[in-house]
Design a protein around this motif. Structure first.
Motif, PDB file in Angstrom:
ATOM      1  N   LYS A 146     -11.948   8.620   5.229  1.00 50.92           N
ATOM      2  CA  LYS A 146     -11.690   7.323   4.588  1.00 50.92           C
ATOM      3  C   LYS A 146     -10.232   7.157   4.109  1.00 50.92           C
ATOM      4  O   LYS A 146      -9.988   6.800   2.956  1.00 50.92           O
ATOM      5  CB  LYS A 146     -12.640   7.121   3.396  1.00 50.92           C
ATOM      6  CG  LYS A 146     -14.109   7.248   3.749  1.00 50.92           C
ATOM      7  CD  LYS A 146     -14.722   5.875   3.995  1.00 50.92           C
ATOM      8  CE  LYS A 146     -16.213   5.927   4.228  1.00 50.92           C
ATOM      9  NZ  LYS A 146     -16.608   6.463   5.499  1.00 50.92           N
ATOM     10  N   HIS A 182       2.196   4.448  -3.991  1.00 48.88           N
ATOM     11  CA  HIS A 182       0.975   3.837  -3.448  1.00 48.88           C
ATOM     12  C   HIS A 182       0.436   2.854  -4.470  1.00 48.88           C
ATOM     13  O   HIS A 182       0.146   3.218  -5.608  1.00 48.88           O
ATOM     14  CB  HIS A 182      -0.067   4.933  -3.158  1.00 48.88           C
ATOM     15  CG  HIS A 182      -1.429   4.384  -2.849  1.00 48.88           C
ATOM     16  ND1 HIS A 182      -2.538   4.656  -3.627  1.00 48.88           N
ATOM     17  CD2 HIS A 182      -1.855   3.572  -1.848  1.00 48.88           C
ATOM     18  CE1 HIS A 182      -3.589   4.043  -3.121  1.00 48.88           C
ATOM     19  NE2 HIS A 182      -3.199   3.379  -2.044  1.00 48.88           N
ATOM     20  N   ASN A 183       0.328   1.578  -4.065  1.00 51.26           N
ATOM     21  CA  ASN A 183      -0.160   0.529  -4.970  1.00 51.26           C
ATOM     22  C   ASN A 183       0.544   0.567  -6.323  1.00 51.26           C
ATOM     23  O   ASN A 183      -0.080   0.454  -7.384  1.00 51.26           O
ATOM     24  CB  ASN A 183      -1.681   0.646  -5.171  1.00 51.26           C
ATOM     25  CG  ASN A 183      -2.444   0.285  -3.904  1.00 51.26           C
ATOM     26  OD1 ASN A 183      -1.909  -0.371  -3.015  1.00 51.26           O
ATOM     27  ND2 ASN A 183      -3.683   0.714  -3.816  1.00 51.26           N
ATOM     28  N   LEU A 215      -5.463   9.818   0.928  1.00 53.74           N
ATOM     29  CA  LEU A 215      -4.868   8.513   1.201  1.00 53.74           C
ATOM     30  C   LEU A 215      -4.449   8.392   2.660  1.00 53.74           C
ATOM     31  O   LEU A 215      -4.552   7.328   3.260  1.00 53.74           O
ATOM     32  CB  LEU A 215      -3.654   8.353   0.271  1.00 53.74           C
ATOM     33  CG  LEU A 215      -2.735   7.157   0.491  1.00 53.74           C
ATOM     34  CD1 LEU A 215      -3.482   5.863   0.215  1.00 53.74           C
ATOM     35  CD2 LEU A 215      -1.510   7.270  -0.414  1.00 53.74           C
ATOM     36  N   GLN A 258      -0.929  -3.724   3.072  1.00 56.47           N
ATOM     37  CA  GLN A 258      -2.222  -3.335   3.637  1.00 56.47           C
ATOM     38  C   GLN A 258      -2.437  -4.036   4.977  1.00 56.47           C
ATOM     39  O   GLN A 258      -2.208  -5.239   5.106  1.00 56.47           O
ATOM     40  CB  GLN A 258      -3.358  -3.705   2.682  1.00 56.47           C
ATOM     41  CG  GLN A 258      -4.705  -3.208   3.183  1.00 56.47           C
ATOM     42  CD  GLN A 258      -5.840  -3.566   2.251  1.00 56.47           C
ATOM     43  OE1 GLN A 258      -5.643  -4.161   1.205  1.00 56.47           O
ATOM     44  NE2 GLN A 258      -7.037  -3.212   2.643  1.00 56.47           N
ATOM     45  N   MET A 305      -7.013  -1.451   7.805  1.00 58.61           N
ATOM     46  CA  MET A 305      -6.372  -0.145   7.932  1.00 58.61           C
ATOM     47  C   MET A 305      -4.873  -0.311   8.173  1.00 58.61           C
ATOM     48  O   MET A 305      -4.453  -1.049   9.064  1.00 58.61           O
ATOM     49  CB  MET A 305      -6.994   0.638   9.094  1.00 58.61           C
ATOM     50  CG  MET A 305      -6.383   2.007   9.331  1.00 58.61           C
ATOM     51  SD  MET A 305      -6.690   3.175   7.988  1.00 58.61           S
ATOM     52  CE  MET A 305      -8.459   3.420   8.153  1.00 58.61           C
ATOM     53  N   THR A 306      -4.080   0.362   7.358  1.00 56.54           N
ATOM     54  CA  THR A 306      -2.633   0.412   7.548  1.00 56.54           C
ATOM     55  C   THR A 306      -2.336   1.576   8.492  1.00 56.54           C
ATOM     56  O   THR A 306      -2.909   2.657   8.334  1.00 56.54           O
ATOM     57  CB  THR A 306      -1.932   0.619   6.191  1.00 56.54           C
ATOM     58  OG1 THR A 306      -2.365  -0.415   5.301  1.00 56.54           O
ATOM     59  CG2 THR A 306      -0.424   0.556   6.331  1.00 56.54           C
ATOM     60  N   GLU A 324      -6.540   5.417   3.672  1.00 58.80           N
ATOM     61  CA  GLU A 324      -6.058   4.035   3.626  1.00 58.80           C
ATOM     62  C   GLU A 324      -4.969   3.816   4.671  1.00 58.80           C
ATOM     63  O   GLU A 324      -4.713   2.687   5.079  1.00 58.80           O
ATOM     64  CB  GLU A 324      -5.513   3.702   2.235  1.00 58.80           C
ATOM     65  CG  GLU A 324      -6.592   3.561   1.177  1.00 58.80           C
ATOM     66  CD  GLU A 324      -6.029   3.090  -0.149  1.00 58.80           C
ATOM     67  OE1 GLU A 324      -5.245   2.128  -0.165  1.00 58.80           O
ATOM     68  OE2 GLU A 324      -6.360   3.721  -1.165  1.00 58.80           O
ATOM     69  N   ILE A 325      -4.334   4.916   5.051  1.00 56.29           N
ATOM     70  CA  ILE A 325      -3.235   4.852   6.022  1.00 56.29           C
ATOM     71  C   ILE A 325      -3.493   5.894   7.103  1.00 56.29           C
ATOM     72  O   ILE A 325      -3.776   7.047   6.796  1.00 56.29           O
ATOM     73  CB  ILE A 325      -1.880   5.127   5.343  1.00 56.29           C
ATOM     74  CG1 ILE A 325      -1.629   4.114   4.226  1.00 56.29           C
ATOM     75  CG2 ILE A 325      -0.738   5.092   6.364  1.00 56.29           C
ATOM     76  CD1 ILE A 325      -0.529   4.521   3.271  1.00 56.29           C
ATOM     77  N   VAL A 350       0.820  -1.208   0.000  1.00 56.29           N
ATOM     78  CA  VAL A 350       0.000   0.000   0.000  1.00 56.29           C
ATOM     79  C   VAL A 350       0.857   1.264   0.000  1.00 56.29           C
ATOM     80  O   VAL A 350       0.460   2.292  -0.532  1.00 56.29           O
ATOM     81  CB  VAL A 350      -0.998  -0.029   1.181  1.00 56.29           C
ATOM     82  CG1 VAL A 350      -0.321   0.231   2.501  1.00 56.29           C
ATOM     83  CG2 VAL A 350      -2.142   0.935   0.977  1.00 56.29           C
TER      84      VAL A 350
END
Length: 215
Positions: A155, A65-66, A79, A31, A188-189, A157-158, A6
């Motif tokens: 929301k 990222h990804n 993010l 992730q 959640m990272t 991701e990290i 991630v």
């Protein structure tokens, strides 16, 4: 959930004036990973966290990222979320208003929709009965959970934390650990800097030890 990179940092460097704080740092997170960044004061923990959270710009290196390069300082990407050491709650706003302010202002959600989205997060963090209170009416642990709930509303991701246990009584540290592990289960990272090595090791999948760079 592992195996999905991630976040990757490649050759990240940062100096302030003539003082090099971070020198060609590399790390990667899958992730759901929890990364604890530990080390003495002045070693660059806070600077590294601020680089990841987009609050400072790196002098050189890449953030990926990804598999795609991105700029953490770009305010249009959500993010990364940040939970500050002093919580940064608005004292004149209720818990619910603190949590829903960014979705309303940034994402242009209606108040009703933002509150609807906030309800499961309040429930997840055991904050339902506090939603109409103001920050001065809350304990340190409750304020921290509000700060986490507010970050989750965008929301990310990290989620990044600056010294999440520093102002808490020892018995509350276990509660914070529970929150970390509960969020991990959702994918959640999380990245945390901490002086509390015991806590850092207890929650971490990965530990990054940073040391001051010798001149």
């Amino acid at each position: 959930m592992s195996g999905n990179k991630v976040l990757e940092l490649k050759n990240i460097s940062k100096s302030f004036g003539t003082r090099k704080i971070i020198d060609k740092l590399n790390l990667s997170l899958d992730q759901g990973d929890i990364l604890s960044i530990i080390g003495p004061s002045g070693a660059g923990k806070t600077t590294l966290l601020r680089l990841i959270a987009g609050l400072e710009s790196a002098d050189s290196g890449k953030f990926i990222h990804n598999g795609k390069e991105f700029d953490p300082t770009d305010r249009n990407n959500h993010l990364l979320g940040m939970v500050f050491q002093d919580y940064n709650l608005f004292p004149n706003l209720s818990v619910m208003d603190n949590i829903t302010l960014a979705p309303i202002m940034v994402n242009k959600m209606s108040k009703a929709d933002a509150e609807k989205v906030a309800e499961p997060v309040l429930k997840q963090l055991d904050l339902e009965k506090f939603k109409n209170l103001y920050p001065y009416q809350l304990s340190g642990g409750q304020k921290q959970r509000v700060a986490i709930a507010r970050a989750l509303q965008m929301k990310p991701e990290i989620l990044c934390y600056d010294e999440p246990t520093s102002a808490l009584d020892p018995e509350l540290v276990g509660k914070v650990k529970e929150i970390f592990l509960k969020l991990k289960q959702t994918g959640m990272t999380q990245v945390v800097i901490t002086h509390d090595h015991q806590f850092g090791k207890a929650v971490a999948d990965k530990i990054l030890k940073v040391e001051p760079i010798e001149k």
